[in-house]
Design a protein around this motif. Sequence first.
Motif, PDB file in Angstrom:
ATOM      1  N   ALA A  35      19.269  65.438 -59.050  1.00 30.89           N
ATOM      2  CA  ALA A  35      20.070  66.288 -59.937  1.00 30.89           C
ATOM      3  C   ALA A  35      21.558  66.161 -59.600  1.00 30.89           C
ATOM      4  N   LYS A  36      21.882  66.119 -58.309  1.00 30.21           N
ATOM      5  CA  LYS A  36      23.276  65.995 -57.890  1.00 30.21           C
ATOM      6  C   LYS A  36      23.872  64.661 -58.310  1.00 30.21           C
ATOM      7  N   ASN A  37      23.010  63.642 -58.465  1.00 31.78           N
ATOM      8  CA  ASN A  37      23.472  62.306 -58.853  1.00 31.78           C
ATOM      9  C   ASN A  37      23.233  62.036 -60.340  1.00 31.78           C
ATOM     10  N   LEU A  38      23.049  63.114 -61.110  1.00 31.98           N
ATOM     11  CA  LEU A  38      22.913  63.044 -62.576  1.00 31.98           C
ATOM     12  C   LEU A  38      21.716  62.196 -62.998  1.00 31.98           C
ATOM     13  N   MET A  39      20.636  62.252 -62.202  1.00 31.42           N
ATOM     14  CA  MET A  39      19.381  61.604 -62.547  1.00 31.42           C
ATOM     15  C   MET A  39      18.382  62.685 -62.942  1.00 31.42           C
ATOM     16  N   ASN A  40      17.445  62.334 -63.812  1.00 29.39           N
ATOM     17  CA  ASN A  40      16.473  63.302 -64.322  1.00 29.39           C
ATOM     18  C   ASN A  40      15.530  63.761 -63.211  1.00 29.39           C
ATOM     19  N   PRO A  41      15.549  65.079 -62.865  1.00 32.79           N
ATOM     20  CA  PRO A  41      14.668  65.562 -61.803  1.00 32.79           C
ATOM     21  C   PRO A  41      13.362  66.160 -62.315  1.00 32.79           C
ATOM     22  N   LEU A  42      13.113  66.072 -63.640  1.00 33.37           N
ATOM     23  CA  LEU A  42      11.967  66.767 -64.219  1.00 33.37           C
ATOM     24  C   LEU A  42      10.726  65.890 -64.363  1.00 33.37           C
ATOM     25  N   SER A  43      10.819  64.620 -64.058  1.00 37.58           N
ATOM     26  CA  SER A  43       9.669  63.714 -64.235  1.00 37.58           C
ATOM     27  C   SER A  43       9.177  63.189 -62.896  1.00 37.58           C
ATOM     28  N   ILE A  44       9.183  64.062 -61.902  1.00 40.70           N
ATOM     29  CA  ILE A  44       8.785  63.658 -60.557  1.00 40.70           C
ATOM     30  C   ILE A  44       7.297  63.906 -60.352  1.00 40.70           C
ATOM     31  N   LYS A  45       6.596  62.875 -59.898  1.00 37.24           N
ATOM     32  CA  LYS A  45       5.189  62.981 -59.538  1.00 37.24           C
ATOM     33  C   LYS A  45       5.085  62.469 -58.106  1.00 37.24           C
ATOM     34  N   VAL A  46       5.163  63.403 -57.147  1.00 44.34           N
ATOM     35  CA  VAL A  46       5.409  63.000 -55.766  1.00 44.34           C
ATOM     36  C   VAL A  46       4.334  62.089 -55.186  1.00 44.34           C
ATOM     37  N   ASP A  47       3.086  62.225 -55.629  1.00 44.64           N
ATOM     38  CA  ASP A  47       2.058  61.360 -55.063  1.00 44.64           C
ATOM     39  C   ASP A  47       2.166  59.929 -55.570  1.00 44.64           C
ATOM     40  N   CYS A  48       3.074  59.682 -56.534  1.00 48.39           N
ATOM     41  CA  CYS A  48       3.333  58.325 -57.012  1.00 48.39           C
ATOM     42  C   CYS A  48       4.547  57.708 -56.320  1.00 48.39           C
ATOM     43  N   PHE A  49       5.141  58.434 -55.376  1.00 46.41           N
ATOM     44  CA  PHE A  49       6.361  57.989 -54.715  1.00 46.41           C
ATOM     45  C   PHE A  49       6.072  57.126 -53.491  1.00 46.41           C
ATOM     46  N   GLU A  50       7.003  56.224 -53.236  1.00 43.30           N
ATOM     47  CA  GLU A  50       7.117  55.526 -51.956  1.00 43.30           C
ATOM     48  C   GLU A  50       8.436  55.995 -51.350  1.00 43.30           C
ATOM     49  N   VAL A  51       8.384  56.481 -50.112  1.00 46.79           N
ATOM     50  CA  VAL A  51       9.559  57.049 -49.459  1.00 46.79           C
ATOM     51  C   VAL A  51       9.922  56.200 -48.249  1.00 46.79           C
ATOM     52  N   ALA A  52      11.209  55.884 -48.110  1.00 43.94           N
ATOM     53  CA  ALA A  52      11.708  55.148 -46.943  1.00 43.94           C
ATOM     54  C   ALA A  52      12.397  56.123 -46.007  1.00 43.94           C
ATOM     55  N   GLU A  53      12.104  55.993 -44.712  1.00 43.38           N
ATOM     56  CA  GLU A  53      12.718  56.844 -43.705  1.00 43.38           C
ATOM     57  C   GLU A  53      13.366  55.981 -42.623  1.00 43.38           C
ATOM     58  N   SER A  54      14.461  56.476 -42.074  1.00 39.46           N
ATOM     59  CA  SER A  54      15.123  55.835 -40.939  1.00 39.46           C
ATOM     60  C   SER A  54      15.454  56.923 -39.922  1.00 39.46           C
ATOM     61  N   GLU A  55      14.975  56.732 -38.699  1.00 33.44           N
ATOM     62  CA  GLU A  55      15.184  57.702 -37.624  1.00 33.44           C
ATOM     63  C   GLU A  55      14.733  59.103 -38.040  1.00 33.44           C
ATOM     64  N   GLY A  56      13.615  59.138 -38.745  1.00 34.34           N
ATOM     65  CA  GLY A  56      13.022  60.405 -39.147  1.00 34.34           C
ATOM     66  C   GLY A  56      13.654  61.062 -40.355  1.00 34.34           C
ATOM     67  N   GLN A  57      14.657  60.409 -40.963  1.00 35.09           N
ATOM     68  CA  GLN A  57      15.342  60.970 -42.116  1.00 35.09           C
ATOM     69  C   GLN A  57      14.959  60.232 -43.391  1.00 35.09           C
ATOM     70  N   ARG A  58      14.751  60.961 -44.454  1.00 33.36           N
ATOM     71  CA  ARG A  58      14.446  60.394 -45.766  1.00 33.36           C
ATOM     72  C   ARG A  58      15.710  59.750 -46.318  1.00 33.36           C
ATOM     73  N   ILE A  59      15.689  58.426 -46.569  1.00 32.66           N
ATOM     74  CA  ILE A  59      16.915  57.745 -47.004  1.00 32.66           C
ATOM     75  C   ILE A  59      16.784  57.083 -48.375  1.00 32.66           C
ATOM     76  N   GLY A  60      15.577  56.965 -48.897  1.00 33.83           N
ATOM     77  CA  GLY A  60      15.407  56.336 -50.202  1.00 33.83           C
ATOM     78  C   GLY A  60      14.000  56.539 -50.719  1.00 33.83           C
ATOM     79  N   TRP A  61      13.833  56.316 -52.018  1.00 31.28           N
ATOM     80  CA  TRP A  61      12.519  56.529 -52.622  1.00 31.28           C
ATOM     81  C   TRP A  61      12.463  55.897 -54.018  1.00 31.28           C
ATOM     82  N   GLY A  62      11.285  55.867 -54.566  1.00 30.96           N
ATOM     83  CA  GLY A  62      11.055  55.423 -55.929  1.00 30.96           C
ATOM     84  C   GLY A  62       9.633  55.804 -56.298  1.00 30.96           C
ATOM     85  N   GLN A  63       9.352  55.849 -57.597  1.00 30.50           N
ATOM     86  CA  GLN A  63       7.998  56.183 -58.022  1.00 30.50           C
ATOM     87  C   GLN A  63       7.525  55.221 -59.099  1.00 30.50           C
ATOM     88  N   LEU A  64       6.224  55.027 -59.126  1.00 28.23           N
ATOM     89  CA  LEU A  64       5.570  54.257 -60.177  1.00 28.23           C
ATOM     90  C   LEU A  64       4.560  55.201 -60.797  1.00 28.23           C
TER      91      LEU A  64
END
Length: 214
Positions: A35-64
């Motif tokens: 939302a802060k980056n003006l991307m649509n936050p209403l079509s999120i299906k978290v179990d379809c996400f792949e999340v990248a972490e570095s040093e325990g911090q969430r740094i990137g993601w995407g969903q299919l």
Amino acid sequence: MNHVAAMLLLLHPAQSLRFRRGSFGDLVPIATTMAKNLMNPLSIKVDCFEVAESEGQRIGWGQLRPLGPAAADPDDFDAAPGSRGADDVDAAWDALPDPPTGFASLPWTDEYKAFARGADERRRVRDAASADERQLWELASVFVLEEHRHRGTGAAIVRRLLERHAARGLSAADIYLLTLASTAGWYEGLGFEQVSEPRDVPEPMAFEVAAGRV
């Protein structure tokens, strides 16, 4: 080591990445960042996400995420992928939860969380009812925090999503995405092709495509 090589190492320090599937705990942090980056936050299906972490911090993601069955109206030779009959469309709209508006649409509100749960339940029921039909999929919500960009993290997320898709015996030909003209070349480098004809745009994505041309 020359000065140029040293500078490159300082600009792009090595990082250890860990990838995992999304979970409900990712919903609010991801939606808030989008939302802060003006991307649509209403079509999120978290179990379809792949999340990248570095040093325990969430740094990137995407969903299919599933778009719906790849059915087409047999009465329309040029029907777009995912086109349905009028009764199917009416039933889908009747089942769609009313999206929150105003302050309630912010990702950290109870109204937003309730909408997200309702939308997930609607998708679950829809997917169960059409389990035997070929599905269309959307690659969406690909994002990497600015300080971690230009290191291949985004490409790695997309490739992992595509590999996970293929491991389920599904075809990459059923995957679509919407993106800006400025990032189209990046996705082409990952194997995607631009759709040239309006009839090739999946019906569930037609409204967003039309809106982007206004």
